[in-house]
Design an enzyme around this catalytic site. Structure first.
Site, PDB file in Angstrom:
ATOM      1  N   GLN A 107      94.397  23.321  -8.265  1.00  0.00           N
ATOM      2  CA  GLN A 107      95.244  22.449  -7.441  1.00  0.00           C
ATOM      3  C   GLN A 107      94.362  21.791  -6.372  1.00  0.00           C
ATOM      4  OE1 GLN A 107      99.169  23.988  -6.293  1.00  0.00           O
ATOM      5  NE2 GLN A 107      98.728  25.826  -7.504  1.00  0.00           N
ATOM      6  N   HIS A 140      86.484  25.211 -10.108  1.00  0.00           N
ATOM      7  CA  HIS A 140      87.111  24.248 -11.014  1.00  0.00           C
ATOM      8  C   HIS A 140      86.533  22.842 -10.842  1.00  0.00           C
ATOM      9  CE1 HIS A 140      90.204  23.074 -13.813  1.00  0.00           C
ATOM     10  NE2 HIS A 140      90.673  22.161 -12.991  1.00  0.00           N
ATOM     11  N   ASP A 182      88.738  18.981 -22.450  1.00  0.00           N
ATOM     12  CA  ASP A 182      89.303  17.736 -21.916  1.00  0.00           C
ATOM     13  C   ASP A 182      88.196  16.931 -21.250  1.00  0.00           C
ATOM     14  OD1 ASP A 182      88.862  18.940 -19.413  1.00  0.00           O
ATOM     15  OD2 ASP A 182      90.909  19.662 -19.289  1.00  0.00           O
ATOM     16  N   LYS A 205      92.978  15.318 -24.443  1.00  0.00           N
ATOM     17  CA  LYS A 205      94.157  16.140 -24.186  1.00  0.00           C
ATOM     18  C   LYS A 205      95.106  15.404 -23.253  1.00  0.00           C
ATOM     19  CE  LYS A 205      93.802  19.597 -21.310  1.00  0.00           C
ATOM     20  NZ  LYS A 205      93.372  20.887 -20.736  1.00  0.00           N
TER      21      LYS A 205
END
Length: 343
Positions: A107, A140, A182, A205
């Site tokens: 997030q 991430h 992705d 994706k």
């Protein structure tokens, strides 16, 4: 190295309840008697968390090993925050949060209007309780570094450092190419492919932002026909994207499909999906504890520990040495290994 580390007697290390096996392994790799302190975490009947240390922390250089992950992400985060606050109030000179898996990292932006940037909220909370330094593995997105101020640096260890020795052996046998689940993970996969001087493919994706943890594979970009493929990703939550990507690559003509994932979140029936998938083998690290019942389901996985790397990072930071130089040296050693064994 051991004598130098013990010279000032200030190094201390502890671990929380989220992944005690990893914490113990890091302590064992350090092999420095007297450096471990016990972090006690208890819960009141209503779920409130209380932390305490079993010995003095005054003037010490404390490292707290705690992933923000399952089985209870929010409890893990709260425990870490309280442990940092307790250490600062006990007059620790410096507190470094070693967060192998940085929960809420995905997030990192507003995917839709009126959503929070939760990775920034976590950074704000860590800063507010007085953490001096944060270390993580394979975050991430690298932009999370910018969520911390210059006075609270975030250092991250590339995830492929954990897997490269195993991948070298695999490459010697299979001469694989690398694939990303992705477009967002393409940079990570391109860097890994560059190390092995091999090709890259990307799975196109489409994510459903109205339904959590759901996505559809559209196509495979790149020629995988007759090739062995390693799908490299930073995390596996429900395993939906990972297994769908593997199936798409297999349908596109790949011979063998392997997985290489840093953070094994493995929510819901993810273990069952991996067992039933087309994967020949999947590599996970131990940044997140995998329960025995899930390990029993997945007969095709190999777990590679990050404990030795984390122990070395603790040494480097405590001795005020260059973490960048350490990572670069590791890259050079691996490059030599690949050149000697794989080419």
């Amino acid at each position: 190295m051991t004598d130098l580390l013990n010279m000032n007697g200030k190094l201390r290390i502890c671990y929380g309840t989220c992944n005690p096996a990893l914490g113990k392994a890091v302590v064992e790799h350090l092999n420095l008697p007297g450096t471990e302190v016990i972090l006690k975490a208890q819960q009141f009947a209503d779920g409130e968390i209380l932390t305490d240390y079993d010995s003095t922390l005054r003037g010490c250089d404390l490292f707290i090993v705690q992933p923000v992950s399952v089985p209870d992400v929010n409890a893990a985060l709260m425990e870490l925050l309280l442990a940092i606050d307790a250490a600062k109030r006990a007059c620790a000179a410096r507190v470094t949060a070693v967060i192998p898996y940085y929960g809420y990292a995905r997030q990192d932006r507003k995917a839709k209007m009126r959503q929070p940037i939760s990775a920034k909220v976590v950074a704000d909370m860590l800063t507010a309780v007085g953490v001096n330094h944060v270390v993580s593995i394979d975050i991430h997105t690298q932009q999370i570094q910018g969520f911390f101020s210059a006075s609270v640096p975030l250092d991250f260890i590339p995830g492929d450092m954990i897997f490269l020795p195993a991948l070298c052996k695999l490459y010697k046998e299979t001469k694989f190419m690398v694939a990303s689940t992705d477009a967002g993970g393409a940079a990570r996969c391109r860097e890994l492919a560059h190390k092995f001087n091999t090709d890259i493919a990307i799975v196109d994706k489409k994510r459903n932002y109205d339904a959590m943890n759901q996505s559809d594979v559209m196509s495979v970009i790149g020629d995988v026909t007759g090739r062995n493929v390693v799908i490299y990703d930073d995390m596996c939550d429900t395993a939906g994207s990972l297994c769908k990507a593997a199936a798409a690559i297999k349908r596109a003509g790949a011979v063998k499909v392997f997985g290489c994932v840093t953070h094994a979140v493995l929510s819901a029936d993810a273990a069952q999906k991996i067992r039933d998938s087309v994967f020949d083998q999947v590599f996970f690290s131990d940044t997140i504890h995998i329960p025995d019942e899930k390990l029993a389901v997945m007969g095709k996985i190999t777990i590679i520990s990050c404990a030795e790397i984390l122990a070395t990072v603790v040494r480097v930071i405590h001795l005020e040495e260059s973490l960048g130089n350490y990572i670069q040296c590791q890259k050079e050693l691996v490059a030599k290994l690949i050149n000697d064994e794989c080419q």
